[in-house]
Structures are given as structure tokens and as C-alpha cells.
Enzyme design. Sequence first.
Site, PDB file in Angstrom:
ATOM      1  N   ALA A 119      43.880  88.640   7.618  1.00 30.04           N
ATOM      2  CA  ALA A 119      43.535  87.866   6.419  1.00 30.04           C
ATOM      3  C   ALA A 119      42.041  87.845   6.145  1.00 30.04           C
ATOM      4  O   ALA A 119      41.617  87.793   4.989  1.00 30.04           O
ATOM      5  CB  ALA A 119      44.067  86.439   6.549  1.00 30.04           C
ATOM      6  N   THR A 120      41.219  87.897   7.196  1.00 31.01           N
ATOM      7  CA  THR A 120      39.764  87.900   6.976  1.00 31.01           C
ATOM      8  C   THR A 120      39.349  89.130   6.183  1.00 31.01           C
ATOM      9  O   THR A 120      38.595  89.035   5.208  1.00 31.01           O
ATOM     10  CB  THR A 120      39.007  87.844   8.318  1.00 31.01           C
ATOM     11  OG1 THR A 120      39.194  86.551   8.892  1.00 31.01           O
ATOM     12  CG2 THR A 120      37.514  88.082   8.117  1.00 31.01           C
ATOM     13  N   GLN A 227      48.319  80.795   5.919  1.00 29.67           N
ATOM     14  CA  GLN A 227      49.065  79.691   6.531  1.00 29.67           C
ATOM     15  C   GLN A 227      50.343  79.348   5.773  1.00 29.67           C
ATOM     16  O   GLN A 227      51.059  78.427   6.175  1.00 29.67           O
ATOM     17  CB  GLN A 227      48.173  78.436   6.597  1.00 29.67           C
ATOM     18  CG  GLN A 227      46.931  78.578   7.440  1.00 29.67           C
ATOM     19  CD  GLN A 227      47.220  78.585   8.937  1.00 29.67           C
ATOM     20  OE1 GLN A 227      48.324  78.287   9.379  1.00 29.67           O
ATOM     21  NE2 GLN A 227      46.220  78.938   9.729  1.00 29.67           N
ATOM     22  N   SER A 247      48.358  87.271   6.795  1.00 31.09           N
ATOM     23  CA  SER A 247      47.995  87.546   8.190  1.00 31.09           C
ATOM     24  C   SER A 247      49.253  87.740   9.034  1.00 31.09           C
ATOM     25  O   SER A 247      50.202  86.959   8.920  1.00 31.09           O
ATOM     26  CB  SER A 247      47.173  86.379   8.752  1.00 31.09           C
ATOM     27  OG  SER A 247      46.974  86.534  10.144  1.00 31.09           O
ATOM     28  N   HIS A 249      49.527  87.583  12.520  1.00 31.32           N
ATOM     29  CA  HIS A 249      49.695  86.733  13.705  1.00 31.32           C
ATOM     30  C   HIS A 249      49.924  85.264  13.361  1.00 31.32           C
ATOM     31  O   HIS A 249      50.120  84.442  14.263  1.00 31.32           O
ATOM     32  CB  HIS A 249      48.503  86.887  14.660  1.00 31.32           C
ATOM     33  CG  HIS A 249      47.241  86.228  14.211  1.00 31.32           C
ATOM     34  ND1 HIS A 249      46.795  85.046  14.748  1.00 31.32           N
ATOM     35  CD2 HIS A 249      46.321  86.588  13.293  1.00 31.32           C
ATOM     36  CE1 HIS A 249      45.651  84.711  14.185  1.00 31.32           C
ATOM     37  NE2 HIS A 249      45.340  85.626  13.293  1.00 31.32           N
ATOM     38  N   THR A 287      43.290 105.302   9.050  1.00 28.48           N
ATOM     39  CA  THR A 287      44.687 105.517   9.442  1.00 28.48           C
ATOM     40  C   THR A 287      45.400 104.176   9.605  1.00 28.48           C
ATOM     41  O   THR A 287      44.929 103.301  10.327  1.00 28.48           O
ATOM     42  CB  THR A 287      44.761 106.298  10.771  1.00 28.48           C
ATOM     43  OG1 THR A 287      44.089 107.548  10.608  1.00 28.48           O
ATOM     44  CG2 THR A 287      46.203 106.543  11.187  1.00 28.48           C
ATOM     45  N   CYS A 373      38.477  79.295  14.230  1.00 30.79           N
ATOM     46  CA  CYS A 373      37.355  80.174  13.901  1.00 30.79           C
ATOM     47  C   CYS A 373      36.013  79.453  14.014  1.00 30.79           C
ATOM     48  O   CYS A 373      34.976  80.082  14.086  1.00 30.79           O
ATOM     49  CB  CYS A 373      37.528  80.718  12.495  1.00 30.79           C
ATOM     50  SG  CYS A 373      39.140  81.471  12.227  1.00 30.79           S
TER      51      CYS A 373
END
Length: 449
Positions: A119-120, A227, A247, A249, A287, A373
Site C-alpha cells: 500500500a505504501t 485497512q 495491501s 498482508h 518483474t 509505522c
Amino acid sequence: MLSSGRTVSSRLLRPASWLPLWQGSEGRTASTVQKELIKKWELEKDELRPLYMDFQATTPMDPRVLDAMLPYQVNYYGNPHSRTHAYGWESETAMETARKQVADLIGADPREIIFTSGATESNNIAIKGLARFYQTKKRHIITTQTEHKCVLDSCRVLEAEGFSITYLPVQKNGLLDLELLEASIRPDTSLVSVMTVNNEIGVKQPIKDIGKICRSKGVFFHTDAAQAVGKIPINVTDWKIDLMSISGHKIYGPKGVGALYVRRRPRVRLEPLQNGGGQERGLRSGTVPTPLTVGLGAACSIAQQEMEYDHQRVSMLANRLIEKILSEIPDVTMNGDPEQRYAGCINLSFAYVEGESLLMALKDVALSSGSACTSASLEPSYVLRAIGADEDLAHSSIRFGIGRFTTEEEVDYTAEKCITQVRRLREMSPLWEMVQEGIDLKSIKWTQH
């Protein structure tokens, strides 16, 4: 305290802990090193791991996701961009299947999904890429003060490049004032970026209404939905979203992979941040890691099938935790709107208790005092400050994260442990003693010596 049925022995998870025994072992016999290894093994093998209650920081990978990924780690290892042989074809097929699984979860066309590292990166591409592409005509961007750090920092980079950024405040409940948003849009506004579900307080913004406002004003709309995806129903067409960050994870998928939804009609144009082979519609060269995308796709597919069940169960466990704590401890504040929220993210402020002290007292439960973070900082959460929380309450906040694999026993243990430790810490607090004596702390003029 062990997570029932899900605990993995700590010695299997920390191979790096053995490295010091081998490094600098010159002059010692193999048997000596072996004895030290056995001793360390014996010391660690019975060590209990804390309960996991930090699902906003990351989620454990669903075993079904790992099952989907493994063949592409070992047998089907072709480069998905190799068009001349079967190894490339089978990897490309798997990658495109995953792209469709991600698209189906959010009501998008598979061609609108760009795979990224998370997501970042998605937020960086969306905000910087759009701003720079349209900079000759429009140089104003709107966001909120409670966005994720990567959104705020991307905006600060653009400010340094000469863009005008408006950081809108939020209300006491964490929600954006839509009238203020509409009034802030200017003729040269190119983008509005508002996160769907806040990672610290769980507040769910009125994304559908924001999308309508932006579309009516001819402004592109980006939302950081890391989220929210897989946890609440999302339809990018109905919500009039132009760009959306995802994201892996955060939805029980692998780390290191995410996606960016980029609308095709009306078309959204972006300037790529990295250049190379032109993969992912030329927006994200490099890739594509097939095993990771397969994992993301599988996670999205599972989330789509089980979203309603997960939501009901997480809501039940969250209510159980909140009721237990609030019924036993006075002066506890729940941060964020009590209704417009994702149930699995609970942020509580315990007055007259230092958050870091409470975290240390609850060392057998994995919790957080804010965003993973930024949790290394001792500064109070900027999200809590933005909703008007006093500095002492901002310092006393704990985030409880509940997810797919959380059990009732874990919730009960966490609540009971929290109640016990808050009472203990308050008994040690002179401020708590003063409050019990009826003293209004805000009326005291503190002096420094």
C-alpha cells in the site's frame, strides 16, 4: 499465555538467534559450540509467545493462501513476462487469475489492477503520479490530517515541488466534514485523497459521499483502503473511486505485495515513479513476483467468500472486549466514532495511565499504542491529536486489533489482564489519587523547577 491451537515454537521462528554462537567461534571445538547450541535450544524451547492482538499492523497468513502460493515458489517458477515458452505462460496465467480475484473483490475490471509491493508504494504512485501528470493544469491536492504517514509524506514531497496541499482537519469523532471538503475544492484541485478505514482508530469515512462530491466537481478521488479491503464491502464503481490502494498482508496474504486500482473510464493518467520494462501498463516496471500475486489473489478470493462471517465474528469479539473493559474500569475513552467504524480496530485511552507502561505490563499480549509505522516514536499519536484528544489521553491510548483467527479465550484473557494492570498502575499514580480525592486536575497550575 499461548494462542490456542495456533502457536508455533519460538525456536523455529528465530534462526538468527543462533548466529552469535557461530560467529567468532574460532578456537572453540565443535563439541563446545554444539553444547552451547543445545543449551540455548533448551532455554528457548519452552518459551511462550504472546497472544496476537495487533491485526492492524499485520495479519498472519491464511494457510489456504500459503497452499496456493507454494507451487509457484517451487515448480512453476517462470517469469510471467516470458512469452516464448510454457514456464512463462503458466506464470502469466496465474498472475492474471490473481488480478481478476483482486478486481472481483472491489467490483473492478481486471485491467484496472496494477500489482505493487504494498500500500505504501500504491499510495506514492497514486498521489505523486497523478499530481505530476496533471501539474501543468492543476497543482492543488486535498487530504486529511489523519491519513497514513506515507500519504502525508508524499504530499510533503509535492509541497516541496511547488504544489499546494490542503490538510483538512477531522471532527472529534474522526469523520471528515463533507461541507468543509466541498468548500475546499478549487478550480485547480486535481486530487482528493481520503483513507477508507483509519489504521489507528478504525473510523470509516463516508467514501461514497466523498466520491460523489469529487465526481461532480471533476476532481480525481484516491482512497487508501489497506485497512478496509476484504473487511467491508467495497464497489469502486458505485463509490466513484478513481484510485485505490490495497495491501496483501492486511488481508491474511503475503507481505511485499499490494495493488493499485486505476480507473480506465473515465481514464486516470499517472506518471510512473520507476522506469524499465514497462510492465503493469507501464505504471510499475519490474518483474511481477508470481507467488506473491497468487497469494494476494487467494487472500482476496477467501475474503470475498468469508467477509460476512468474518465481520459478524469480529464484531462479536470486539463488543465482548469493549464491554468487559468498560464495565470494570472507569475513565476509559473509546477514540473515534462509535458507529462509523470497522469493529476489529479498537482504540481505548486509559486516563491516568501511561500507554507505554501499560504495554510493558501487558507483555504477554501483542498490542500497539498506535501505527506500527510510527510506534518507535514517543510522541503522542498525531491521529489522536487531530481528533482533539488531550496530550495525556493521547499518551494513554492502546490499540486492540481483532481478526479472523482471534479466539474468545484470547479476548477474555486480554480484557482481564488489561483490567488488572490498569488498576495496578492507577494505584501507583499520584494523579489517580488526586482525582479520587475530588481534585480537578485541569484547575491545577503546574510549575517546573
